[in-house]
Design a protein around this motif. Structure first.
Motif, mmCIF file in Angstrom:
data_model
loop_
_atom_site.group_PDB
_atom_site.id
_atom_site.type_symbol
_atom_site.label_atom_id
_atom_site.label_comp_id
_atom_site.label_asym_id
_atom_site.label_seq_id
_atom_site.Cartn_x
_atom_site.Cartn_y
_atom_site.Cartn_z
ATOM 1 N N ILE A 1 0.857 -1.188 0.000
ATOM 2 C CA ILE A 1 0.000 0.000 0.000
ATOM 3 C C ILE A 1 0.888 1.230 0.000
ATOM 4 C CG2 ILE A 1 -1.718 1.327 1.287
ATOM 5 C CD1 ILE A 1 -2.813 -1.246 2.407
ATOM 6 N N ASP A 2 0.655 2.133 -0.946
ATOM 7 C CA ASP A 2 1.428 3.377 -1.059
ATOM 8 C C ASP A 2 2.930 3.120 -0.920
ATOM 9 O OD1 ASP A 2 -0.186 5.444 -1.769
ATOM 10 O OD2 ASP A 2 -0.480 6.240 0.236
ATOM 11 N N GLU B 1 5.589 -6.267 -11.480
ATOM 12 C CA GLU B 1 4.665 -7.351 -11.135
ATOM 13 C C GLU B 1 4.194 -7.295 -9.690
ATOM 14 O OE1 GLU B 1 7.649 -7.820 -12.411
ATOM 15 O OE2 GLU B 1 7.319 -8.563 -14.461
ATOM 16 N N VAL B 2 4.813 -6.458 -8.859
ATOM 17 C CA VAL B 2 4.407 -6.360 -7.463
ATOM 18 C C VAL B 2 2.997 -5.768 -7.399
ATOM 19 C CG1 VAL B 2 4.873 -5.293 -5.238
ATOM 20 C CG2 VAL B 2 6.765 -6.120 -6.638
ATOM 21 N N THR B 3 2.114 -6.433 -6.680
ATOM 22 C CA THR B 3 0.734 -5.970 -6.566
ATOM 23 C C THR B 3 0.652 -4.837 -5.554
ATOM 24 O OG1 THR B 3 -0.081 -8.190 -7.074
ATOM 25 C CG2 THR B 3 -1.626 -6.668 -6.032
ATOM 26 N N SER B 4 0.039 -3.730 -5.957
ATOM 27 C CA SER B 4 -0.015 -2.568 -5.081
ATOM 28 C C SER B 4 -1.400 -1.934 -5.092
ATOM 29 C CB SER B 4 1.036 -1.527 -5.498
ATOM 30 O OG SER B 4 0.780 -1.053 -6.807
ATOM 31 N N VAL B 5 -1.707 -1.241 -3.999
ATOM 32 C CA VAL B 5 -2.958 -0.499 -3.852
ATOM 33 C C VAL B 5 -2.603 0.924 -3.444
ATOM 34 C CG1 VAL B 5 -5.123 -0.286 -2.579
ATOM 35 C CG2 VAL B 5 -4.250 -2.555 -3.169
ATOM 36 N N GLY B 6 -3.170 1.885 -4.141
ATOM 37 C CA GLY B 6 -2.902 3.280 -3.822
ATOM 38 C C GLY B 6 -4.091 4.138 -4.155
ATOM 39 N N ALA B 7 -3.837 5.442 -4.267
ATOM 40 C CA ALA B 7 -4.882 6.397 -4.611
ATOM 41 C C ALA B 7 -4.416 7.222 -5.798
ATOM 42 C CB ALA B 7 -5.192 7.297 -3.422
ATOM 43 N N THR B 8 -5.325 8.002 -6.349
ATOM 44 C CA THR B 8 -5.000 8.828 -7.513
ATOM 45 C C THR B 8 -4.255 10.071 -7.035
ATOM 46 O OG1 THR B 8 -7.220 9.792 -7.356
ATOM 47 C CG2 THR B 8 -6.915 7.987 -8.916
ATOM 48 N N ASN B 9 -2.966 9.887 -6.733
ATOM 49 C CA ASN B 9 -2.163 10.964 -6.163
ATOM 50 C C ASN B 9 -1.972 12.118 -7.142
ATOM 51 O OD1 ASN B 9 -1.250 9.959 -3.428
ATOM 52 N ND2 ASN B 9 -0.633 8.233 -4.701
ATOM 53 N N LEU C 1 -6.068 -12.174 -0.387
ATOM 54 C CA LEU C 1 -6.755 -13.461 -0.311
ATOM 55 C C LEU C 1 -6.980 -14.050 -1.706
ATOM 56 C CD1 LEU C 1 -9.362 -12.787 2.525
ATOM 57 C CD2 LEU C 1 -7.087 -13.832 2.688
ATOM 58 N N ARG C 2 -7.224 -13.204 -2.694
ATOM 59 C CA ARG C 2 -7.356 -13.695 -4.063
ATOM 60 C C ARG C 2 -6.035 -14.288 -4.558
ATOM 61 N NH1 ARG C 2 -9.730 -9.518 -8.163
ATOM 62 N NH2 ARG C 2 -9.554 -11.404 -9.447
ATOM 63 N N LEU C 3 -4.941 -13.624 -4.246
ATOM 64 C CA LEU C 3 -3.626 -14.146 -4.630
ATOM 65 C C LEU C 3 -3.338 -15.464 -3.916
ATOM 66 C CD1 LEU C 3 -1.509 -10.849 -4.548
ATOM 67 C CD2 LEU C 3 -2.153 -12.164 -6.586
ATOM 68 N N ALA C 4 -3.691 -15.526 -2.631
ATOM 69 C CA ALA C 4 -3.457 -16.749 -1.864
ATOM 70 C C ALA C 4 -4.258 -17.923 -2.411
ATOM 71 C CB ALA C 4 -3.801 -16.515 -0.393
ATOM 72 N N ALA C 5 -5.422 -17.626 -3.003
ATOM 73 C CA ALA C 5 -6.262 -18.678 -3.577
ATOM 74 C C ALA C 5 -5.830 -19.040 -4.999
ATOM 75 C CB ALA C 5 -7.717 -18.234 -3.576
ATOM 76 N N GLY C 6 -4.766 -18.402 -5.482
ATOM 77 C CA GLY C 6 -4.263 -18.729 -6.808
ATOM 78 C C GLY C 6 -4.978 -18.034 -7.947
ATOM 79 N N GLU C 7 -5.780 -17.011 -7.645
ATOM 80 C CA GLU C 7 -6.502 -16.296 -8.695
ATOM 81 C C GLU C 7 -5.566 -15.382 -9.479
ATOM 82 O OE1 GLU C 7 -10.146 -14.375 -7.643
ATOM 83 O OE2 GLU C 7 -10.533 -15.768 -5.983
ATOM 84 N N THR C 8 -5.912 -15.137 -10.725
ATOM 85 C CA THR C 8 -5.180 -14.202 -11.566
ATOM 86 C C THR C 8 -5.874 -12.845 -11.528
ATOM 87 O OG1 THR C 8 -4.479 -15.986 -13.048
ATOM 88 C CG2 THR C 8 -4.348 -13.726 -13.903
ATOM 89 N N LEU C 9 -5.103 -11.810 -11.240
ATOM 90 C CA LEU C 9 -5.665 -10.471 -11.134
ATOM 91 C C LEU C 9 -5.707 -9.805 -12.501
ATOM 92 C CD1 LEU C 9 -3.748 -9.201 -7.961
ATOM 93 C CD2 LEU C 9 -5.958 -10.363 -8.059
ATOM 94 N N ASP C 10 -6.699 -8.949 -12.675
ATOM 95 C CA ASP C 10 -6.795 -8.195 -13.927
ATOM 96 C C ASP C 10 -5.709 -7.130 -14.021
ATOM 97 O OD1 ASP C 10 -9.061 -9.621 -14.716
ATOM 98 O OD2 ASP C 10 -10.412 -8.251 -13.675
ATOM 99 N N SER C 11 -5.280 -6.615 -12.879
ATOM 100 C CA SER C 11 -4.253 -5.578 -12.864
ATOM 101 C C SER C 11 -3.394 -5.727 -11.615
ATOM 102 C CB SER C 11 -4.903 -4.187 -12.885
ATOM 103 O OG SER C 11 -3.936 -3.171 -12.711
ATOM 104 N N HIS C 12 -2.108 -5.422 -11.748
ATOM 105 C CA HIS C 12 -1.207 -5.487 -10.599
ATOM 106 C C HIS C 12 -1.304 -4.240 -9.727
ATOM 107 C CE1 HIS C 12 0.817 -9.204 -11.597
ATOM 108 N NE2 HIS C 12 0.997 -8.784 -12.832
ATOM 109 N N HIS C 13 -1.944 -3.198 -10.242
ATOM 110 C CA HIS C 13 -2.018 -1.965 -9.472
ATOM 111 C C HIS C 13 -3.441 -1.426 -9.474
ATOM 112 C CE1 HIS C 13 -0.741 1.656 -7.482
ATOM 113 N NE2 HIS C 13 -1.179 2.412 -8.467
#
Length: 337
Positions: free
Chosen positions: A142-143, A151-159, A303-315
């Motif tokens: 996060i941030d 490829e690192v999955t991240s969550v942020g805001a529209t800075n 939790l989606r990653l832990a379940a082996g799901e494929t994400l639509d976007s890494h960010h």
């Protein structure tokens, strides 16, 4: 038969059946799915203890209201999903550099049966990211101060758009000498807010004055220091956009010490919209980050990653919006400093 269908060894399937914690979250989910497909029902009288699902939440700073808002969002999402959240600090202190030792930390989390880890506003090295991957530990940041690889999955805001909105608000009030008192230069969020600030000035036909751009940190003392330096200029700013709410309060204190009034003599805008913003005097105009939502999204993504799901976007970027309160006002037609 269950082990073969799940693609695991017989001992691993047995560990899942017996509620052992030393199995990765993804493997446990795969075996559980096969058991459901086979219609498995535990034998009557047999006590089956479901292993606790645990995620690590790592902060480099636990003192800020920003951290508390993120924590609230992560723990609420964890409670909804039946996942316990363990809060911790990086193994090495912030002063000693990146999070180390990589493999020791990853293996400790892996042996504890963690679903994965969420890291908040910390600097990550490529070696650390690779050690988590080798250990089969999903990672969400996060941030982040930096992203060692895309490829690192991240969550942020529209800075960027937040910085744009803050500066456009001040421009709309007639200000032209607008300063930026930002966070660490190396922080991705600080850079994005700075670029939004510059874009707004450029769109308004205003040149960026290098004297009015400072980088420090996200603490009250950082804002106090930057505000003091900016207001001591021969041509001081009439408005300051600070990197976050805590720094904005420091800027307001710097103004008070110079005998300046906010917003009559100086307009101030913050970023985050923590509880500090609405309780300050005057109440702080700021860019709202949906911090609790960012925490919720991070936990659900983990939790989606832990379940082996494929994400639509890494960010993932959640929308910011400007909250106008009492710390900004139209620049006086007459007078000035």
């Amino acid at each position: 038969m269950v082990a073969d269908a799940a693609g695991v060894s017989l001992p691993t399937a047995s560990k899942v059946l017996n509620g052992r914690a030393d199995v990765s979250a993804a493997t446990r989910a795969r075996v559980a799915e096969v058991l459901r497909e086979f219609g498995y029902v535990p034998q009557a009288g047999r006590r089956t203890v479901a292993p606790a699902r645990v995620a690590d939440l790592v902060f480099d700073d636990l003192r800020s209201t920003y951290s508390l808002e993120i924590l609230r969002g992560v723990t609420e999402a964890g409670a909804e999903a039946g996942v316990d959240v363990v809060v911790s600090r990086p193994p090495a202190s912030v002063e000693s550099g990146p999070l180390t030792p990589e493999d020791t930390w990853a293996q400790r989390l892996r042996s504890g049966g963690r679903e994965g880890l969420i890291v908040v506003t910390s600097e990550l090295s490529l070696a650390q990211v690779e050690s988590f991957a080798r250990a089969g530990l999903p990672l969400v940041v996060i941030d982040p101060l930096n992203l060692p690889r895309v490829e690192v999955t991240s969550v942020g805001a529209t800075n960027w758009s937040g910085g744009l909105a803050a500066t456009e608000h001040l421009l709309g009030l007639g200000h032209r000498r607008i300063a930026y008192a930002g966070g660490p230069l190396e922080a991705s969020c600080s850079q994005a807010r700075l670029h939004g600030y510059r874009a707004a000035l450029e769109n308004a036909g205003c040149a960026t004055d290098p004297e009015l751009v400072l980088h420090g940190g996200f603490q009250y003392g950082d804002g106090l220091d930057m505000g003091t330096r900016l207001l001591a200029l021969d041509m001081p700013p009439t408005a300051i956009f600070a990197g976050n709410d805590a720094a904005a309060l420091g800027v307001m204190e710097a103004a008070r010490r110079r005998g300046l009034r906010v917003p009559e003599d100086l307009s101030v805008v913050g970023f985050d919209d923590t509880v500090l913003a609405e309780r300050s005097t005057p109440a702080l105009t700021t860019v709202r980050q949906p911090l609790q939502d960012m925490g919720r999204v991070a936990l659900r993504t983990l939790l989606r990653l832990a379940a082996g799901e494929t994400l639509d976007s890494h960010h993932v970027e959640l929308a910011t919006n400007l909250v106008v309160r009492d710390s900004t006002a139209r620049i006086p037609d007459q007078g000035g400093r």
